[in-house]
Design a protein around this motif. Structure first.
Motif, PDB file in Angstrom:
ATOM      1  N   ILE A  67      15.153 -35.942 -84.455  1.00 19.83           N
ATOM      2  CA  ILE A  67      13.710 -35.883 -84.241  1.00 19.83           C
ATOM      3  C   ILE A  67      13.102 -37.156 -84.822  1.00 19.83           C
ATOM      4  O   ILE A  67      13.282 -37.464 -85.996  1.00 19.83           O
ATOM      5  N   GLU A  68      12.387 -37.914 -83.995  1.00 19.61           N
ATOM      6  CA  GLU A  68      11.806 -39.182 -84.429  1.00 19.61           C
ATOM      7  C   GLU A  68      10.311 -39.103 -84.693  1.00 19.61           C
ATOM      8  O   GLU A  68       9.808 -39.754 -85.590  1.00 19.61           O
ATOM      9  N   GLN A  69       9.602 -38.324 -83.879  1.00 20.71           N
ATOM     10  CA  GLN A  69       8.156 -38.213 -84.042  1.00 20.71           C
ATOM     11  C   GLN A  69       7.753 -36.767 -83.795  1.00 20.71           C
ATOM     12  O   GLN A  69       8.193 -36.159 -82.821  1.00 20.71           O
ATOM     13  N   VAL A  70       6.928 -36.224 -84.690  1.00 22.31           N
ATOM     14  CA  VAL A  70       6.492 -34.837 -84.580  1.00 22.31           C
ATOM     15  C   VAL A  70       4.978 -34.797 -84.437  1.00 22.31           C
ATOM     16  O   VAL A  70       4.253 -35.405 -85.225  1.00 22.31           O
ATOM     17  N   GLN A  71       4.520 -34.101 -83.413  1.00 21.44           N
ATOM     18  CA  GLN A  71       3.099 -33.830 -83.232  1.00 21.44           C
ATOM     19  C   GLN A  71       2.903 -32.318 -83.273  1.00 21.44           C
ATOM     20  O   GLN A  71       3.884 -31.564 -83.296  1.00 21.44           O
ATOM     21  N   GLN A  72       1.677 -31.863 -83.282  1.00 20.95           N
ATOM     22  CA  GLN A  72       1.406 -30.433 -83.409  1.00 20.95           C
ATOM     23  C   GLN A  72       2.072 -29.615 -82.310  1.00 20.95           C
ATOM     24  O   GLN A  72       2.566 -28.534 -82.555  1.00 20.95           O
ATOM     25  N   ASN A  73       2.107 -30.147 -81.090  1.00 22.03           N
ATOM     26  CA  ASN A  73       2.611 -29.350 -79.978  1.00 22.03           C
ATOM     27  C   ASN A  73       3.827 -29.930 -79.262  1.00 22.03           C
ATOM     28  O   ASN A  73       4.297 -29.351 -78.289  1.00 22.03           O
ATOM     29  N   VAL A  74       4.350 -31.055 -79.717  1.00 27.04           N
ATOM     30  CA  VAL A  74       5.512 -31.665 -79.077  1.00 27.04           C
ATOM     31  C   VAL A  74       6.183 -32.627 -80.056  1.00 27.04           C
ATOM     32  O   VAL A  74       5.527 -33.194 -80.930  1.00 27.04           O
ATOM     33  N   ALA A  75       7.497 -32.774 -79.902  1.00 30.84           N
ATOM     34  CA  ALA A  75       8.239 -33.759 -80.703  1.00 30.84           C
ATOM     35  C   ALA A  75       9.010 -34.665 -79.751  1.00 30.84           C
ATOM     36  O   ALA A  75       9.316 -34.288 -78.615  1.00 30.84           O
ATOM     37  N   PHE A  76       9.322 -35.854 -80.236  1.00 30.37           N
ATOM     38  CA  PHE A  76      10.098 -36.822 -79.472  1.00 30.37           C
ATOM     39  C   PHE A  76      11.371 -37.112 -80.243  1.00 30.37           C
ATOM     40  O   PHE A  76      11.334 -37.277 -81.461  1.00 30.37           O
ATOM     41  N   ALA A  77      12.492 -37.156 -79.517  1.00 29.61           N
ATOM     42  CA  ALA A  77      13.784 -37.304 -80.183  1.00 29.61           C
ATOM     43  C   ALA A  77      14.649 -38.295 -79.429  1.00 29.61           C
ATOM     44  O   ALA A  77      14.383 -38.638 -78.276  1.00 29.61           O
ATOM     45  N   SER A  78      15.710 -38.747 -80.093  1.00 31.52           N
ATOM     46  CA  SER A  78      16.703 -39.588 -79.444  1.00 31.52           C
ATOM     47  C   SER A  78      18.064 -38.921 -79.586  1.00 31.52           C
ATOM     48  O   SER A  78      18.309 -38.154 -80.518  1.00 31.52           O
ATOM     49  N   VAL A  98      12.625 -25.336 -78.481  1.00 33.30           N
ATOM     50  CA  VAL A  98      13.211 -24.750 -79.682  1.00 33.30           C
ATOM     51  C   VAL A  98      12.344 -23.568 -80.111  1.00 33.30           C
ATOM     52  O   VAL A  98      11.670 -22.987 -79.280  1.00 33.30           O
ATOM     53  N   GLU A  99      12.328 -23.224 -81.363  1.00 32.40           N
ATOM     54  CA  GLU A  99      11.599 -22.052 -81.839  1.00 32.40           C
ATOM     55  C   GLU A  99      10.168 -22.009 -81.304  1.00 32.40           C
ATOM     56  O   GLU A  99       9.499 -23.021 -81.230  1.00 32.40           O
ATOM     57  N   ARG A 100       9.729 -20.793 -80.957  1.00 28.63           N
ATOM     58  CA  ARG A 100       8.371 -20.517 -80.480  1.00 28.63           C
ATOM     59  C   ARG A 100       8.029 -21.294 -79.212  1.00 28.63           C
ATOM     60  O   ARG A 100       6.865 -21.528 -78.911  1.00 28.63           O
ATOM     61  N   GLY A 101       9.021 -21.765 -78.463  1.00 25.77           N
ATOM     62  CA  GLY A 101       8.753 -22.506 -77.242  1.00 25.77           C
ATOM     63  C   GLY A 101       8.303 -23.931 -77.476  1.00 25.77           C
ATOM     64  O   GLY A 101       7.833 -24.597 -76.560  1.00 25.77           O
ATOM     65  N   TYR A 102       8.445 -24.413 -78.710  1.00 28.64           N
ATOM     66  CA  TYR A 102       8.033 -25.770 -79.070  1.00 28.64           C
ATOM     67  C   TYR A 102       8.867 -26.766 -78.250  1.00 28.64           C
ATOM     68  O   TYR A 102      10.086 -26.652 -78.151  1.00 28.64           O
ATOM     69  N   VAL A 103       8.202 -27.745 -77.668  1.00 30.18           N
ATOM     70  CA  VAL A 103       8.826 -28.692 -76.749  1.00 30.18           C
ATOM     71  C   VAL A 103       9.311 -29.943 -77.482  1.00 30.18           C
ATOM     72  O   VAL A 103       8.589 -30.518 -78.298  1.00 30.18           O
ATOM     73  N   VAL A 104      10.555 -30.355 -77.153  1.00 27.49           N
ATOM     74  CA  VAL A 104      11.122 -31.597 -77.670  1.00 27.49           C
ATOM     75  C   VAL A 104      11.488 -32.461 -76.463  1.00 27.49           C
ATOM     76  O   VAL A 104      12.251 -32.033 -75.596  1.00 27.49           O
ATOM     77  N   ILE A 105      10.931 -33.667 -76.415  1.00 33.42           N
ATOM     78  CA  ILE A 105      11.180 -34.614 -75.326  1.00 33.42           C
ATOM     79  C   ILE A 105      12.366 -35.490 -75.720  1.00 33.42           C
ATOM     80  O   ILE A 105      12.369 -36.109 -76.786  1.00 33.42           O
ATOM     81  N   LEU A 116       6.748 -23.923 -68.134  1.00 31.28           N
ATOM     82  CA  LEU A 116       5.880 -24.112 -69.296  1.00 31.28           C
ATOM     83  C   LEU A 116       5.485 -25.577 -69.407  1.00 31.28           C
ATOM     84  O   LEU A 116       6.335 -26.458 -69.420  1.00 31.28           O
ATOM     85  N   ARG A 117       4.198 -25.845 -69.473  1.00 36.17           N
ATOM     86  CA  ARG A 117       3.713 -27.220 -69.535  1.00 36.17           C
ATOM     87  C   ARG A 117       3.211 -27.599 -70.920  1.00 36.17           C
ATOM     88  O   ARG A 117       3.166 -28.772 -71.263  1.00 36.17           O
ATOM     89  N   SER A 118       2.795 -26.597 -71.717  1.00 32.53           N
ATOM     90  CA  SER A 118       2.179 -26.933 -72.983  1.00 32.53           C
ATOM     91  C   SER A 118       2.178 -25.735 -73.922  1.00 32.53           C
ATOM     92  O   SER A 118       2.092 -24.597 -73.470  1.00 32.53           O
ATOM     93  N   HIS A 155      -5.404 -21.445 -88.757  1.00 35.95           N
ATOM     94  CA  HIS A 155      -4.640 -22.651 -89.062  1.00 35.95           C
ATOM     95  C   HIS A 155      -3.508 -22.715 -88.065  1.00 35.95           C
ATOM     96  O   HIS A 155      -2.739 -21.765 -87.941  1.00 35.95           O
ATOM     97  N   PRO A 156      -3.368 -23.821 -87.341  1.00 38.82           N
ATOM     98  CA  PRO A 156      -2.277 -23.902 -86.383  1.00 38.82           C
ATOM     99  C   PRO A 156      -0.935 -23.806 -87.111  1.00 38.82           C
ATOM    100  O   PRO A 156      -0.806 -24.294 -88.232  1.00 38.82           O
ATOM    101  N   PRO A 157       0.047 -23.165 -86.485  1.00 37.45           N
ATOM    102  CA  PRO A 157       1.356 -23.092 -87.131  1.00 37.45           C
ATOM    103  C   PRO A 157       1.975 -24.481 -87.249  1.00 37.45           C
ATOM    104  O   PRO A 157       1.705 -25.359 -86.435  1.00 37.45           O
ATOM    105  N   GLU A 158       2.761 -24.655 -88.267  1.00 33.70           N
ATOM    106  CA  GLU A 158       3.450 -25.931 -88.450  1.00 33.70           C
ATOM    107  C   GLU A 158       4.527 -26.080 -87.375  1.00 33.70           C
ATOM    108  O   GLU A 158       5.155 -25.095 -86.980  1.00 33.70           O
TER     109      GLU A 158
END
Length: 142
Positions: free
Chosen positions: A122-133, A101-108, A8-10, A72-75
């Motif tokens: 979770i440090e930054q959330v975008q519509q299709n990906v989140a960035f975490a430490s 995580v849920e619905r295949g949402y990607v966390v980097i 899965l890429r996106s 409306h895109p899902p949150e």
């Protein structure tokens, strides 16, 4: 439950639009900017109907008249500052760990390897990906 392949890429939401005799799904520019997709390349696409829910989490039962639907895109299923335990499934092109995580949402997750089970913030959330430490590494990797 839908099985999410490691390839899965996106994941993103889009509206199908008619253009002349064709139907088009527009890819958000962020997918190109983050190298999730490249123009001129062919991809396999899965399509799921968006099913908005009420505040209580119940499905809205809407008219079957598709012309009345609004898109409306899902949150994203995560919020900035949220702490969670994840499993790193693969490593991305930049060498960062990728958890889904849920619905295949990607966390980097930087500095994580496949199989790691760290606690992350979770440090930054975008519509299709989140960035975490990592806030607590997998004890097996210490």
């Amino acid at each position: 439950m839908v099985e999410i392949p490691d390839s899965l890429r996106s994941v993103f939401s889009a509206t199908v639009r008619q253009r002349d005799e064709e139907y088009v799904v527009e890819v958000p520019s962020g997918e190109i900017a983050h190298d999730a997709v490249s123009p001129g390349t062919t991809y396999r696409v899965a399509v799921f109907e968006s099913s908005p829910t009420t505040e209580g989490g119940e499905r809205n039962h809407r008219s079957s008249d598709r012309s009345q639907r609004t898109s409306h895109p899902p949150e994203p299923p995560v919020e900035e500052g949220e702490i969670r335990d994840v499993t790193i499934e693969t490593v991305g092109d930049q060498g960062d760990g990728i958890a889904k995580v849920e619905r295949g949402y990607v966390v980097i997750v930087p500095d994580a390897q496949p199989g790691d089970e760290p606690t992350i913030e979770i440090e930054q959330v975008q519509q299709n990906v989140a960035f975490a430490s990592i806030v607590d590494p997998d004890p097996r990797t210490l």
